[in-house]
Design an enzyme around this catalytic site. Sequence first.
Site, PDB file in Angstrom:
ATOM      1  N   HIS A 199      28.166  52.108   6.623  1.00 33.23           N
ATOM      2  CA  HIS A 199      27.390  53.301   6.305  1.00 33.23           C
ATOM      3  C   HIS A 199      27.004  53.189   4.820  1.00 33.23           C
ATOM      4  O   HIS A 199      27.755  52.620   4.031  1.00 33.23           O
ATOM      5  CB  HIS A 199      28.285  54.524   6.538  1.00 33.23           C
ATOM      6  CG  HIS A 199      27.601  55.851   6.439  1.00 33.23           C
ATOM      7  ND1 HIS A 199      27.333  56.450   5.234  1.00 33.23           N
ATOM      8  CD2 HIS A 199      27.149  56.695   7.395  1.00 33.23           C
ATOM      9  CE1 HIS A 199      26.751  57.622   5.462  1.00 33.23           C
ATOM     10  NE2 HIS A 199      26.621  57.788   6.761  1.00 33.23           N
ATOM     11  N   ASP A 256      37.146  52.582   6.191  1.00 31.72           N
ATOM     12  CA  ASP A 256      36.334  53.777   6.379  1.00 31.72           C
ATOM     13  C   ASP A 256      36.511  54.221   7.835  1.00 31.72           C
ATOM     14  O   ASP A 256      35.923  53.646   8.747  1.00 31.72           O
ATOM     15  CB  ASP A 256      34.872  53.460   6.062  1.00 31.72           C
ATOM     16  CG  ASP A 256      33.951  54.643   6.357  1.00 31.72           C
ATOM     17  OD1 ASP A 256      34.452  55.689   6.824  1.00 31.72           O
ATOM     18  OD2 ASP A 256      32.728  54.508   6.126  1.00 31.72           O
ATOM     19  N   GLN A 282      34.552  57.401  11.594  1.00 29.15           N
ATOM     20  CA  GLN A 282      34.212  57.468  13.015  1.00 29.15           C
ATOM     21  C   GLN A 282      35.400  57.155  13.913  1.00 29.15           C
ATOM     22  O   GLN A 282      35.283  57.240  15.133  1.00 29.15           O
ATOM     23  CB  GLN A 282      33.063  56.480  13.329  1.00 29.15           C
ATOM     24  CG  GLN A 282      31.759  56.788  12.628  1.00 29.15           C
ATOM     25  CD  GLN A 282      31.065  58.028  13.170  1.00 29.15           C
ATOM     26  OE1 GLN A 282      31.407  58.552  14.226  1.00 29.15           O
ATOM     27  NE2 GLN A 282      30.079  58.521  12.432  1.00 29.15           N
ATOM     28  N   LYS A 323      33.392  65.714  11.180  1.00 31.73           N
ATOM     29  CA  LYS A 323      33.195  64.900  12.378  1.00 31.73           C
ATOM     30  C   LYS A 323      34.378  65.021  13.336  1.00 31.73           C
ATOM     31  O   LYS A 323      34.413  64.381  14.379  1.00 31.73           O
ATOM     32  CB  LYS A 323      33.013  63.426  11.991  1.00 31.73           C
ATOM     33  CG  LYS A 323      31.735  63.144  11.211  1.00 31.73           C
ATOM     34  CD  LYS A 323      31.546  61.654  11.029  1.00 31.73           C
ATOM     35  CE  LYS A 323      30.636  61.308   9.873  1.00 31.73           C
ATOM     36  NZ  LYS A 323      29.218  61.600  10.132  1.00 31.73           N
ATOM     37  N   CYS A 376      21.788  56.075   8.192  1.00 36.85           N
ATOM     38  CA  CYS A 376      22.458  55.721   6.935  1.00 36.85           C
ATOM     39  C   CYS A 376      23.093  54.335   7.026  1.00 36.85           C
ATOM     40  O   CYS A 376      24.156  54.091   6.438  1.00 36.85           O
ATOM     41  CB  CYS A 376      23.511  56.752   6.541  1.00 36.85           C
ATOM     42  SG  CYS A 376      22.836  58.373   6.240  1.00 36.85           S
TER      43      CYS A 376
HETATM   44  C1  LIG Z   1      31.119  55.307   9.087  1.00 35.47           C
HETATM   45  C2  LIG Z   1      30.792  56.453   8.171  1.00 35.47           C
HETATM   46  N1  LIG Z   1      31.169  56.409   6.899  1.00 35.47           N
HETATM   47  C3  LIG Z   1      30.927  57.413   6.054  1.00 35.47           C
HETATM   48  C4  LIG Z   1      30.262  58.548   6.466  1.00 35.47           C
HETATM   49  C5  LIG Z   1      29.996  59.614   5.455  1.00 35.47           C
HETATM   50  O1  LIG Z   1      30.563  60.814   5.812  1.00 35.47           O
HETATM   51  P1  LIG Z   1      30.254  62.077   4.891  1.00 35.47           P
HETATM   52  O2  LIG Z   1      28.755  62.201   4.882  1.00 35.47           O
HETATM   53  O3  LIG Z   1      30.912  63.202   5.577  1.00 35.47           O
HETATM   54  O4  LIG Z   1      30.787  61.770   3.558  1.00 35.47           O
HETATM   55  C6  LIG Z   1      29.833  58.631   7.786  1.00 35.47           C
HETATM   56  C7  LIG Z   1      29.102  59.798   8.315  1.00 35.47           C
HETATM   57  O5  LIG Z   1      28.030  60.177   8.001  1.00 35.47           O
HETATM   58  C8  LIG Z   1      30.109  57.559   8.656  1.00 35.47           C
HETATM   59  O6  LIG Z   1      29.709  57.599   9.927  1.00 35.47           O
END
Ligand SMILES: Cc1ncc(COP(=O)(O)O)c(C=O)c1O
Lengths: 434, 158
Positions: free
Chosen positions: A149, A226, A229, A252, A392
Site C-alpha cells: 500500500h 503491515d 488487512q 477496517k 493506493c
Molecule cells: C495494506 C494496507 N496498509 C495500510 C493501509 C492504510 O490504512 P490507513 O489509511 O487506515 O492508515 C491500508 C488501508 O487503506 C491497507 O490496506
Amino acid sequence: MTSIAIPPGMPQYDDVPRYDVAKVRADFPILDREVNGHRLVYLDSANTSHKPRQVLDVLGEHYAMHNANVSRSVHTLGTEATEAYEGARAKIAAFINAPSVDEVVFTKNSTEAINIVAYAFSNASLRPDADPRFRLGPGDEVVISEMEHHSNIVPWQLLCERTGATLRWFPVTDQGRLDESGLQDLVTERTKIVSLVHMSNILGTVNATSRITARVREVGALLLLDCSQSVPHMPMDVVDHDADFVVFTGHKMCGPTGIGVLWGRGELLAAMPPVLGGGSMIETVTMARSTFAAPPARFEAGTPPIAEAVALGAAVDYLAGIGMRAVQWHEKELTAYALDALATVPGLRIFGPTVPVGRGGTISFALGDIHPHDVGQVLDSLGVQVRVGHHCAKPVCTRFGVPAMTRASFYLYTTTGEIDALVAGLEQVRKVFE
Amino acid sequence: MQLESLYQEIILDHYKHPHGRGLRDPDATGARVAEAHHVNPTCGDEVTVRVATDGEVLHDVSYDGMGCSISQASASVLHELLVGRGAGDAFRVHEAFVELMSGRGQVTPDEDVLGDGVAFAGVARYPARVKCALLPWMAFKDAAARAGVGVSPTEVEA
Ligand SMILES: Cc1ncc(COP(=O)(O)O)c(C=O)c1O
C-alpha cells in the site's frame, strides 16, 4: 451421493468453527439500508468495514457518560476515561497475543504507525548515541515489496531521501505472489529494516513470512509487518509471527476511524527515540530540555483519540466473541465461492491468486476493456458497492499493466447472495458497454 | 439514480467510436504546437491533448489517453467541438462546458454552444465523475496556453 468418512482422529468437517451470518448481519444497522433503490450489497470492506451496534453503542456511551481527558486528572470522570482507554489497550494486546500491554501504541491509523517507525529511524540517524539498529545512512538499505500500500512505500522513500539509505523491494510474480527468489541478495547485512505487507489490499495475497523472518534474523535487521488487512480477518499472534513491529488500523476491523495500532517488541520501543513531542509523552520538562516517558506513552503525544480507542476495544471484543478462526473460515469459503463465480463471467481477468489458498477475501479484476470507473458506476446503480481505481497500490497496477482495477472485498457479514448480486451486476455492465 | 442520465447514448457512442483520436502533427506550416498531459490521481485516467494553432484558429485539437467512458467520450466531444474554431470562440465553448460540469445538475446546457457536450449534463450530478469529464478540457486549456492562445479564467469547484 457417496460420502467418504474422514477417519477418526483426523480433523472432521464439523470441526470448522462457524457462526450464524444472518445473526451477525443483524448487528450492523447499515446493512439494512438501500442504495439507489436496491438493497445495499457492500463489497468494500477492505477499504473500510462497517461497525456493529455493539461498537456504536460504546462510542456513544463513552461520550455520554465517561467523557474526560486521560492520564491527567484525579477526578472520577478522568479516572473512568483513563480506565476505559487503558482497558482497550489491554483488550487489543490480548487480541494479538502481545507479551505486554505496554507494547501497544495507539496511533491514528496504520499510516501513522508506519510513519512513527520511519521517523524514529530518521531521528535516531541524527543522534550518534542512538541505538545502532535505528541508525541509517548511505550504504544502508530498507526493503519493501512491490505489493505494498502507498502508506508502506512513501514513508520509506522519504526516510531514504533524508538519510541517504537505499530503498529496495521484492518483486511480485505473475500469479500475484511475493517473489522471494532473490531473498538472499535482497536482504543482506546492509538491510536495516524489512517492511512488508502481510495481506495485500489489492491482490488479496497473504504472504508467508517465515522464510523472510529467518533471513531478517540472520542478517540482524528488523521486520515490520503491515497487518492492516490481516488483523481484521484472521487470528494474529505477534509472538508466533516473530515480527518486530506490527501495524493495523481500527476502521477496517469494525472499529471507528481515527484509531490504529503500532505494536512493537518492548525492548525495541524502549530503544526508539520519540517522534511527536508534546503533552503526555514526557517524563520531565525544563526550558532547556526534556526527558521522555517509557513506551507506549512516549509515542502518544497529545490528547489521544480516547473514545475511538475505547470503541476499538469493543470491536475486538465483538470479533473475539465470534472467533477469528470462524471469521477466517467464513471468508475462505466466500473466497472459494467468489473465485468460482467470477470465473463464469466472460472476459473477466483476476489479478492475484486464483485459488483460495494463501489469499484472503479481496479480489481485484478487470472486465474486458471496460474501465473500472464504468464498472463501479453501473454496479453502484444496482446497490453493489465495490472499489475502483489504483487502491493506493499503484505499483501493482503498473506491474499488471493496467491503470486501475475493480475490487470486491468481503468480511464477516458478507454472504454468497451478495457475491451472486455482484456477478449479476457484471452481466449488466457488459450489456451497457459491449 | 438513473444510470441512463449518466451514460447517455451519445456518450457511449463517442466512447465506442471516438472522433479524431490520436496525436497528430500539424499540416499547416508555421502553426504553433503544444500539448499537455493530465492525470486523475484518484483513478489513474490519463489524457494528452495537443493544440495546433496560428494564434487565431485552432487548426487541430488531437488527443490520446486511456480512461473511463466519460473521460474518453469527453475528449472526443472536445475534439469535435473545437477543431477549426477561432480561439475566442473555442474558449466560450470551454467556459460553457466547465460551467455545465460545475453546476451540480442545475445548469441547462445550450445545445447551440455545446453540441454533443449537452449529453454530459447528467454527469454533473455525479460528483465523483465530474473530474473524469473535465480531464481533457483542463488538459486542452493548458495545451492552448502553451501554444500561446489566451485562456479565459475558469474556476472549477468540483
Ligand atoms: C495494506 C494496507 N496498509 C495500510 C493501509 C492504510 O490504512 P490507513 O489509511 O487506515 O492508515 C491500508 C488501508 O487503506 C491497507 O490496506
